[in-house]
Design a protein around this motif. Structure first.
Motif, PDB file in Angstrom:
ATOM      1  N   LYS A 123       0.460  -0.451 -15.089  1.00 38.27           N
ATOM      2  CA  LYS A 123       0.102  -0.160 -16.481  1.00 38.27           C
ATOM      3  C   LYS A 123      -0.265   1.312 -16.643  1.00 38.27           C
ATOM      4  CE  LYS A 123      -2.766  -3.788 -16.908  1.00 38.27           C
ATOM      5  NZ  LYS A 123      -3.716  -4.727 -17.548  1.00 38.27           N
ATOM      6  N   LYS A 124      -0.994   1.842 -15.679  1.00 38.29           N
ATOM      7  CA  LYS A 124      -1.395   3.248 -15.739  1.00 38.29           C
ATOM      8  C   LYS A 124      -0.169   4.164 -15.687  1.00 38.29           C
ATOM      9  CE  LYS A 124      -4.356   6.629 -13.495  1.00 38.29           C
ATOM     10  NZ  LYS A 124      -5.255   6.909 -12.366  1.00 38.29           N
ATOM     11  N   VAL A 125       0.751   3.855 -14.793  1.00 37.88           N
ATOM     12  CA  VAL A 125       1.972   4.659 -14.691  1.00 37.88           C
ATOM     13  C   VAL A 125       2.811   4.515 -15.965  1.00 37.88           C
ATOM     14  CG1 VAL A 125       4.170   4.882 -13.441  1.00 37.88           C
ATOM     15  CG2 VAL A 125       2.037   4.622 -12.174  1.00 37.88           C
ATOM     16  N   GLY A 126       2.876   3.305 -16.507  1.00 33.77           N
ATOM     17  CA  GLY A 126       3.658   3.063 -17.713  1.00 33.77           C
ATOM     18  C   GLY A 126       3.162   3.819 -18.925  1.00 33.77           C
ATOM     19  N   SER A 127       1.899   4.159 -18.922  1.00 32.67           N
ATOM     20  CA  SER A 127       1.357   4.877 -20.077  1.00 32.67           C
ATOM     21  C   SER A 127       1.097   6.348 -19.816  1.00 32.67           C
ATOM     22  CB  SER A 127       0.048   4.226 -20.538  1.00 32.67           C
ATOM     23  OG  SER A 127      -0.945   4.374 -19.547  1.00 32.67           O
ATOM     24  N   GLY A 128       1.036   6.745 -18.531  1.00 31.27           N
ATOM     25  CA  GLY A 128       0.590   8.104 -18.288  1.00 31.27           C
ATOM     26  C   GLY A 128       1.452   8.980 -17.402  1.00 31.27           C
ATOM     27  N   ASP A 129       2.521   8.454 -16.833  1.00 37.08           N
ATOM     28  CA  ASP A 129       3.333   9.296 -15.967  1.00 37.08           C
ATOM     29  C   ASP A 129       4.024  10.369 -16.798  1.00 37.08           C
ATOM     30  OD1 ASP A 129       4.423   9.098 -12.927  1.00 37.08           O
ATOM     31  OD2 ASP A 129       5.942   9.975 -14.236  1.00 37.08           O
ATOM     32  N   SER A 130       4.222  11.523 -16.216  1.00 40.74           N
ATOM     33  CA  SER A 130       4.847  12.638 -16.931  1.00 40.74           C
ATOM     34  C   SER A 130       6.358  12.471 -17.091  1.00 40.74           C
ATOM     35  CB  SER A 130       4.557  13.954 -16.207  1.00 40.74           C
ATOM     36  OG  SER A 130       5.100  13.904 -14.891  1.00 40.74           O
ATOM     37  N   ASP A 131       6.959  11.577 -16.310  1.00 38.97           N
ATOM     38  CA  ASP A 131       8.406  11.399 -16.349  1.00 38.97           C
ATOM     39  C   ASP A 131       8.783  10.178 -17.191  1.00 38.97           C
ATOM     40  OD1 ASP A 131      11.076  12.244 -14.925  1.00 38.97           O
ATOM     41  OD2 ASP A 131      10.996  10.050 -14.809  1.00 38.97           O
ATOM     42  N   ASP A 132       9.687  10.379 -18.137  1.00 43.33           N
ATOM     43  CA  ASP A 132      10.109   9.295 -19.038  1.00 43.33           C
ATOM     44  C   ASP A 132      10.690   8.107 -18.279  1.00 43.33           C
ATOM     45  OD1 ASP A 132       9.517  11.109 -21.090  1.00 43.33           O
ATOM     46  OD2 ASP A 132      11.603  11.768 -21.259  1.00 43.33           O
ATOM     47  N   GLU A 133      11.517   8.391 -17.295  1.00 39.07           N
ATOM     48  CA  GLU A 133      12.187   7.320 -16.562  1.00 39.07           C
ATOM     49  C   GLU A 133      11.198   6.528 -15.706  1.00 39.07           C
ATOM     50  OE1 GLU A 133      15.151   4.785 -15.646  1.00 39.07           O
ATOM     51  OE2 GLU A 133      15.148   6.320 -17.193  1.00 39.07           O
ATOM     52  N   PRO A 144       0.809  -1.221   0.000  1.00 38.75           N
ATOM     53  CA  PRO A 144       0.000   0.000   0.000  1.00 38.75           C
ATOM     54  C   PRO A 144       0.848   1.280   0.000  1.00 38.75           C
ATOM     55  CG  PRO A 144      -0.893  -1.593   1.567  1.00 38.75           C
ATOM     56  CD  PRO A 144       0.398  -2.148   1.059  1.00 38.75           C
ATOM     57  N   ALA A 145       1.956   1.280   0.713  1.00 37.81           N
ATOM     58  CA  ALA A 145       2.794   2.480   0.750  1.00 37.81           C
ATOM     59  C   ALA A 145       3.375   2.773  -0.630  1.00 37.81           C
ATOM     60  CB  ALA A 145       3.913   2.308   1.771  1.00 37.81           C
ATOM     61  N   ALA A 146       3.828   1.735  -1.318  1.00 40.09           N
ATOM     62  CA  ALA A 146       4.385   1.945  -2.655  1.00 40.09           C
ATOM     63  C   ALA A 146       3.312   2.447  -3.609  1.00 40.09           C
ATOM     64  CB  ALA A 146       5.011   0.649  -3.169  1.00 40.09           C
ATOM     65  N   LEU A 147       2.123   1.903  -3.527  1.00 50.18           N
ATOM     66  CA  LEU A 147       1.035   2.362  -4.395  1.00 50.18           C
ATOM     67  C   LEU A 147       0.731   3.844  -4.152  1.00 50.18           C
ATOM     68  CD1 LEU A 147      -1.396  -0.688  -4.286  1.00 50.18           C
ATOM     69  CD2 LEU A 147      -0.197   0.202  -6.303  1.00 50.18           C
ATOM     70  N   ARG A 148       0.743   4.254  -2.906  1.00 52.55           N
ATOM     71  CA  ARG A 148       0.482   5.666  -2.592  1.00 52.55           C
ATOM     72  C   ARG A 148       1.553   6.572  -3.193  1.00 52.55           C
ATOM     73  NH1 ARG A 148      -0.617   3.568   2.465  1.00 52.55           N
ATOM     74  NH2 ARG A 148       1.350   4.340   3.311  1.00 52.55           N
ATOM     75  N   HIS A 149       2.762   6.083  -3.263  1.00 48.72           N
ATOM     76  CA  HIS A 149       3.857   6.913  -3.758  1.00 48.72           C
ATOM     77  C   HIS A 149       3.918   6.989  -5.289  1.00 48.72           C
ATOM     78  CE1 HIS A 149       5.236   6.702   0.426  1.00 48.72           C
ATOM     79  NE2 HIS A 149       5.804   7.864   0.123  1.00 48.72           N
ATOM     80  N   LEU A 150       3.056   6.281  -5.967  1.00 49.74           N
ATOM     81  CA  LEU A 150       3.017   6.383  -7.431  1.00 49.74           C
ATOM     82  C   LEU A 150       2.532   7.748  -7.906  1.00 49.74           C
ATOM     83  CD1 LEU A 150       1.632   2.885  -8.512  1.00 49.74           C
ATOM     84  CD2 LEU A 150       3.992   3.720  -8.638  1.00 49.74           C
ATOM     85  N   VAL A 151       1.946   8.521  -7.006  1.00 53.67           N
ATOM     86  CA  VAL A 151       1.475   9.860  -7.371  1.00 53.67           C
ATOM     87  C   VAL A 151       2.272  10.953  -6.652  1.00 53.67           C
ATOM     88  CG1 VAL A 151      -0.840   9.088  -7.993  1.00 53.67           C
ATOM     89  CG2 VAL A 151      -0.362   9.759  -5.633  1.00 53.67           C
ATOM     90  N   HIS A 152       3.384  10.597  -6.077  1.00 61.88           N
ATOM     91  CA  HIS A 152       4.237  11.561  -5.367  1.00 61.88           C
ATOM     92  C   HIS A 152       4.728  12.620  -6.362  1.00 61.88           C
ATOM     93  CE1 HIS A 152       7.594  13.137  -3.013  1.00 61.88           C
ATOM     94  NE2 HIS A 152       6.987  12.598  -1.955  1.00 61.88           N
ATOM     95  N   PRO A 153       4.870  13.862  -5.929  1.00 56.71           N
ATOM     96  CA  PRO A 153       5.315  14.912  -6.858  1.00 56.71           C
ATOM     97  C   PRO A 153       6.751  14.722  -7.376  1.00 56.71           C
ATOM     98  CG  PRO A 153       4.972  15.804  -4.638  1.00 56.71           C
ATOM     99  CD  PRO A 153       4.497  14.398  -4.618  1.00 56.71           C
ATOM    100  N   ASP A 154       7.579  14.006  -6.631  1.00 50.96           N
ATOM    101  CA  ASP A 154       8.966  13.799  -7.039  1.00 50.96           C
ATOM    102  C   ASP A 154       9.068  12.539  -7.900  1.00 50.96           C
ATOM    103  OD1 ASP A 154      11.701  13.266  -7.272  1.00 50.96           O
ATOM    104  OD2 ASP A 154      12.143  13.896  -5.219  1.00 50.96           O
ATOM    105  N   PRO A 155       9.503  12.669  -9.151  1.00 53.61           N
ATOM    106  CA  PRO A 155       9.585  11.488 -10.022  1.00 53.61           C
ATOM    107  C   PRO A 155      10.547  10.420  -9.497  1.00 53.61           C
ATOM    108  CG  PRO A 155      10.571  13.396 -11.098  1.00 53.61           C
ATOM    109  CD  PRO A 155       9.925  13.886  -9.848  1.00 53.61           C
ATOM    110  N   ARG A 156      11.560  10.816  -8.749  1.00 54.60           N
ATOM    111  CA  ARG A 156      12.489   9.825  -8.191  1.00 54.60           C
ATOM    112  C   ARG A 156      11.776   8.933  -7.181  1.00 54.60           C
ATOM    113  NH1 ARG A 156      16.785  14.125  -6.379  1.00 54.60           N
ATOM    114  NH2 ARG A 156      14.780  14.934  -5.753  1.00 54.60           N
ATOM    115  N   VAL A 157      10.872   9.505  -6.434  1.00 51.74           N
ATOM    116  CA  VAL A 157      10.087   8.722  -5.460  1.00 51.74           C
ATOM    117  C   VAL A 157       9.143   7.789  -6.213  1.00 51.74           C
ATOM    118  CG1 VAL A 157       8.376   8.855  -3.603  1.00 51.74           C
ATOM    119  CG2 VAL A 157      10.300  10.473  -3.657  1.00 51.74           C
TER     120      VAL A 157
END
Length: 185
Positions: free
Chosen positions: A35-45, A1-14
């Motif tokens: 899958k959602k992060v893989g297609s929609g995150d603003s950071d390439d990495e 659950p903690a990792a899932l919450r951090h998928l929307v953290h403002p810092d891309p490194r987090v």
């Protein structure tokens, strides 16, 4: 659950670290989030890491998201998608990987060739043959290695032509590929 919450953290490194944790945990309940992060995150990495993390999923569940990543705006995400598709063993991805052999970045083309070889994609022999004649020696090596993995008679002309390549590594791979082909026949 903690990792899932951090998928929307403002810092891309987090976010990238959270993706890494989820990939490590191999929890199938997190696949939709990855899958959602893989297609929609603003950071390439972050997107690249998410595509790589999907490898623990079953191919029918994750392959579509990984195939879509072959159209990502960033070349490293596309290259990661090609690598992942080869590892997933998703033969349904072959047409998309064939398309990726024409990518504007040679690194993506190289990874697509490698994936096509892992998938033993006979239908890709001619596009791999084109890759075997590319100006970039790394791409020629990947294409010849893939033709060797496929080990189909239709690849013989491309492999034989590579026996005279100016790069000794390409010639070495051509000898190996010819041996694989001769063993398969």
């Amino acid at each position: 659950p903690a990792a899932l919450r951090h998928l929307v953290h403002p810092d891309p490194r987090v976010r990238r670290e959270a993706v890494g944790v989820l990939g490590y945990l191999h929890d199938p309940d997190t696949l939709d989030a990855l899958k959602k992060v893989g297609s929609g995150d603003s950071d390439d990495e972050v997107r690249r890491a998410a595509i790589g993390a999907l490898l623990f999923g079953e191919p029918p569940v994750v392959a579509g998201a990984v195939v879509r990543a072959l159209d990502d705006a960033h070349w490293q995400v596309r290259a990661e998608a090609a690598v992942s598709l080869g590892k997933l063993g998703s033969v349904d991805a072959v047409p998309s990987l064939i398309g990726a052999t024409r990518d504007g970045y040679w690194q993506v083309r190289e990874k697509a060739c490698e994936a096509l070889g892992k998938l033993h994609a006979i239908v890709a022999i001619d596009c791999l043959g084109e890759g075997a004649g590319d100006a970039m020696s790394n791409l020629r090596k990947a294409a010849i290695a893939a033709l060797g993995e496929i080990a189909h008679i239709n690849g013989r002309p491309y492999i034989e032509h590579a026996m005279n390549d100016p790069d000794p590594d390409v010639r070495k791979l051509a000898r190996w590929a010819l041996g694989k082909l001769n063993t398969a026949i």
